[in-house]
Design a protein around this motif. Sequence first.
Motif, PDB file in Angstrom:
ATOM      1  N   LYS A  16      26.459  -0.496 -87.670  1.00 28.08           N
ATOM      2  CA  LYS A  16      27.112   0.199 -86.388  1.00 28.08           C
ATOM      3  C   LYS A  16      26.435   0.574 -85.281  1.00 28.08           C
ATOM      4  O   LYS A  16      25.007   1.107 -85.294  1.00 28.08           O
ATOM      5  CB  LYS A  16      27.681   1.511 -87.030  1.00 28.08           C
ATOM      6  CG  LYS A  16      28.921   1.179 -88.437  1.00 28.08           C
ATOM      7  CD  LYS A  16      29.973   0.233 -87.962  1.00 28.08           C
ATOM      8  CE  LYS A  16      30.847   0.252 -89.259  1.00 28.08           C
ATOM      9  NZ  LYS A  16      31.937  -0.764 -89.151  1.00 28.08           N
ATOM     10  N   TRP A  18      26.221   3.349 -82.777  1.00 27.40           N
ATOM     11  CA  TRP A  18      26.731   4.974 -82.819  1.00 27.40           C
ATOM     12  C   TRP A  18      25.724   5.727 -82.305  1.00 27.40           C
ATOM     13  O   TRP A  18      24.686   6.163 -82.750  1.00 27.40           O
ATOM     14  CB  TRP A  18      26.831   5.227 -84.474  1.00 27.40           C
ATOM     15  CG  TRP A  18      27.529   6.516 -84.703  1.00 27.40           C
ATOM     16  CD1 TRP A  18      27.093   7.876 -85.297  1.00 27.40           C
ATOM     17  CD2 TRP A  18      28.871   6.723 -84.208  1.00 27.40           C
ATOM     18  NE1 TRP A  18      28.122   8.672 -85.152  1.00 27.40           N
ATOM     19  CE2 TRP A  18      29.333   8.174 -84.609  1.00 27.40           C
ATOM     20  CE3 TRP A  18      29.924   5.789 -83.731  1.00 27.40           C
ATOM     21  CZ2 TRP A  18      30.535   8.744 -84.385  1.00 27.40           C
ATOM     22  CZ3 TRP A  18      31.164   6.605 -83.260  1.00 27.40           C
ATOM     23  CH2 TRP A  18      31.550   7.633 -83.735  1.00 27.40           C
ATOM     24  N   ASP A 188      43.527  11.118 -82.409  1.00 25.98           N
ATOM     25  CA  ASP A 188      42.432  10.272 -82.283  1.00 25.98           C
ATOM     26  C   ASP A 188      41.173  10.920 -81.411  1.00 25.98           C
ATOM     27  O   ASP A 188      41.399  11.693 -80.620  1.00 25.98           O
ATOM     28  CB  ASP A 188      42.644   9.087 -81.655  1.00 25.98           C
ATOM     29  CG  ASP A 188      43.211   8.149 -82.561  1.00 25.98           C
ATOM     30  OD1 ASP A 188      43.697   8.440 -83.635  1.00 25.98           O
ATOM     31  OD2 ASP A 188      43.940   7.160 -82.016  1.00 25.98           O
ATOM     32  N   SER A 190      38.072   9.630 -79.569  1.00 26.21           N
ATOM     33  CA  SER A 190      37.742   8.203 -79.285  1.00 26.21           C
ATOM     34  C   SER A 190      36.349   8.096 -79.660  1.00 26.21           C
ATOM     35  O   SER A 190      35.624   9.051 -79.956  1.00 26.21           O
ATOM     36  CB  SER A 190      37.771   8.069 -77.621  1.00 26.21           C
ATOM     37  OG  SER A 190      36.872   8.822 -77.132  1.00 26.21           O
ATOM     38  N   SER A 191      36.001   6.858 -80.013  1.00 28.93           N
ATOM     39  CA  SER A 191      34.672   6.471 -80.503  1.00 28.93           C
ATOM     40  C   SER A 191      33.453   7.113 -79.273  1.00 28.93           C
ATOM     41  O   SER A 191      32.665   7.535 -79.829  1.00 28.93           O
ATOM     42  CB  SER A 191      34.436   5.126 -80.826  1.00 28.93           C
ATOM     43  OG  SER A 191      34.745   4.416 -79.825  1.00 28.93           O
ATOM     44  N   ARG A 192      34.095   7.016 -78.067  1.00 28.24           N
ATOM     45  CA  ARG A 192      32.962   7.464 -76.985  1.00 28.24           C
ATOM     46  C   ARG A 192      32.743   8.819 -77.151  1.00 28.24           C
ATOM     47  O   ARG A 192      31.624   9.384 -77.161  1.00 28.24           O
ATOM     48  CB  ARG A 192      33.738   7.151 -75.831  1.00 28.24           C
ATOM     49  CG  ARG A 192      32.686   7.049 -74.588  1.00 28.24           C
ATOM     50  CD  ARG A 192      33.142   6.332 -73.036  1.00 28.24           C
ATOM     51  NE  ARG A 192      32.819   4.972 -73.215  1.00 28.24           N
ATOM     52  CZ  ARG A 192      33.026   4.344 -72.208  1.00 28.24           C
ATOM     53  NH1 ARG A 192      33.300   4.681 -71.007  1.00 28.24           N
ATOM     54  NH2 ARG A 192      32.832   3.076 -72.179  1.00 28.24           N
ATOM     55  N   MET A 195      30.907   9.543 -80.644  1.00 26.45           N
ATOM     56  CA  MET A 195      29.440   9.306 -80.945  1.00 26.45           C
ATOM     57  C   MET A 195      28.400  10.128 -79.884  1.00 26.45           C
ATOM     58  O   MET A 195      27.578  10.777 -80.270  1.00 26.45           O
ATOM     59  CB  MET A 195      29.057   7.873 -80.582  1.00 26.45           C
ATOM     60  CG  MET A 195      29.232   7.272 -79.128  1.00 26.45           C
ATOM     61  SD  MET A 195      28.736   5.557 -79.024  1.00 26.45           S
ATOM     62  CE  MET A 195      30.046   4.637 -79.710  1.00 26.45           C
ATOM     63  N   HIS A 243      29.655   7.578 -90.884  1.00 32.58           N
ATOM     64  CA  HIS A 243      30.555   8.408 -90.995  1.00 32.58           C
ATOM     65  C   HIS A 243      30.045   9.800 -91.508  1.00 32.58           C
ATOM     66  O   HIS A 243      30.869  10.908 -91.220  1.00 32.58           O
ATOM     67  CB  HIS A 243      31.567   7.932 -91.760  1.00 32.58           C
ATOM     68  CG  HIS A 243      32.481   6.821 -91.036  1.00 32.58           C
ATOM     69  ND1 HIS A 243      33.547   7.226 -90.531  1.00 32.58           N
ATOM     70  CD2 HIS A 243      32.557   5.609 -90.906  1.00 32.58           C
ATOM     71  CE1 HIS A 243      33.934   5.928 -89.768  1.00 32.58           C
ATOM     72  NE2 HIS A 243      33.261   4.932 -90.208  1.00 32.58           N
ATOM     73  N   THR A 246      29.258  12.537 -88.838  1.00 33.52           N
ATOM     74  CA  THR A 246      30.322  13.135 -88.157  1.00 33.52           C
ATOM     75  C   THR A 246      30.730  14.449 -88.752  1.00 33.52           C
ATOM     76  O   THR A 246      31.164  15.288 -88.118  1.00 33.52           O
ATOM     77  CB  THR A 246      31.605  12.225 -87.786  1.00 33.52           C
ATOM     78  OG1 THR A 246      32.168  12.093 -89.210  1.00 33.52           O
ATOM     79  CG2 THR A 246      31.418  10.866 -87.287  1.00 33.52           C
ATOM     80  N   TYR A 255      36.766  10.327 -89.152  1.00 32.13           N
ATOM     81  CA  TYR A 255      37.796   9.341 -89.135  1.00 32.13           C
ATOM     82  C   TYR A 255      38.705   9.131 -90.123  1.00 32.13           C
ATOM     83  O   TYR A 255      39.782   8.363 -90.273  1.00 32.13           O
ATOM     84  CB  TYR A 255      37.185   8.065 -88.381  1.00 32.13           C
ATOM     85  CG  TYR A 255      36.686   8.358 -87.061  1.00 32.13           C
ATOM     86  CD1 TYR A 255      37.344   8.678 -85.821  1.00 32.13           C
ATOM     87  CD2 TYR A 255      35.447   8.296 -86.696  1.00 32.13           C
ATOM     88  CE1 TYR A 255      36.895   8.736 -84.586  1.00 32.13           C
ATOM     89  CE2 TYR A 255      34.799   8.709 -85.472  1.00 32.13           C
ATOM     90  CZ  TYR A 255      35.638   8.781 -84.478  1.00 32.13           C
ATOM     91  OH  TYR A 255      35.014   8.965 -83.213  1.00 32.13           O
ATOM     92  N   ASP A 282      35.386   2.137 -88.900  1.00 29.14           N
ATOM     93  CA  ASP A 282      34.979   2.424 -87.646  1.00 29.14           C
ATOM     94  C   ASP A 282      35.642   3.629 -87.187  1.00 29.14           C
ATOM     95  O   ASP A 282      35.976   4.530 -87.863  1.00 29.14           O
ATOM     96  CB  ASP A 282      35.434   1.083 -86.678  1.00 29.14           C
ATOM     97  CG  ASP A 282      34.425   0.016 -87.062  1.00 29.14           C
ATOM     98  OD1 ASP A 282      33.261   0.030 -87.003  1.00 29.14           O
ATOM     99  OD2 ASP A 282      35.063  -1.013 -87.901  1.00 29.14           O
ATOM    100  N   ALA A 283      35.859   3.668 -85.817  1.00 28.27           N
ATOM    101  CA  ALA A 283      36.356   5.094 -85.301  1.00 28.27           C
ATOM    102  C   ALA A 283      37.727   5.360 -85.472  1.00 28.27           C
ATOM    103  O   ALA A 283      38.581   5.534 -84.609  1.00 28.27           O
ATOM    104  CB  ALA A 283      35.964   5.293 -83.865  1.00 28.27           C
TER     105      ALA A 283
END
Length: 329
Positions: A16, A18, A188, A190-192, A195, A243, A246, A255, A282-283
Amino acid sequence: MYEGKARAYTNIALIKYWGKKDEELILPMNNSLSLTLDGFYTETSVIFAEEFSQDEFFLDGIKQNAAATQKVSRFLSLVRQQADCSLYAKVTSKNFVPTAAGLASSASGLAALAGACNEALQMNLSEKDLSRLARRGSGSACRSIFGGFVEWEKGISDATSFAQPIASDHWEDELAMIFILINDQQKDISSRDGMKRTVATSSFYPGWLDSVDEDLQKIKEAIQKKDFQGLGEIAEGNALKMHGTTLAAVPPFTYWSPQSLTAMNMVRSIRNDGLPCYFTMDAGPNVKVLCERKNAAAIVEQLQTVFDSGQLVTAYAGPGIQTFKGADK
Ligand code: 2P0
């Protein structure tokens, strides 16, 4: 008037991406490695013309609001700078996904936009430079320029951070990825944002960075040896580590949803019963199951004992970006 069109396929990371070390240039903290898939793609047309007085963005036939248009517009401004063009543009995108189950991908979307701009403005970018450009839109988009197994070299600058395909003797054609689509009501992250928060606050993040290079090395060896067990074990372990980070972020987040856990446990149980398969995530709550193509149907049959058949979509390795002259109006 200048117009162009491109189609880019989504990719799923087995190692990943990340964390960023440069938010503006989108330079990642670590190398990542992905498989481009044939199942989900974005087609994007772009028209640059004097008659436009602002950038406009249509997605699946719907004109997008200011926030969604701003991300596209920021990217177009980079393109305009690079191509020495001062025209506004109309961008028309279509996501080809089997359902609306959270599969719209910024990887395929921004890669297709980069490809369409390259075509429209006759920028004649090499694949490497197209990958660099797509990276500025969304990190994972740099990997969707290429088909099959792809590695994103993190680099140390805009010039040195780009993806390239990994020689694999077409082994990816013998693999499959089953998507378990999990719709949940969670809001959600966001992945932005996810991370960013993780890099800034998670006490587990240094552990991620300590082991990701070794994972990458091992997975590349597994690809060279066509060692499916090695590939799957490393990919699954790497996803779990990502994961894990997080959970130690401040504030913590995940997630995973209850259905994600059900899916992960099922994958382990199918594997223990003798059908090799491994998961990655993933996210978001969807679970993706990596398996050999020859076993995909039998694994789907097992998953159908718990999940609706509409939640299960099988994809195979996909190609790199394709560009077309002209544009959809
Ligand atoms: C990946 N993800 O390698 C990782 C794993 C999500 C989890 O790349 O901020 O949409 O636009 O560079 O590319 C999703 O992140 O993030 C992603 P930005 P992006 O696929």
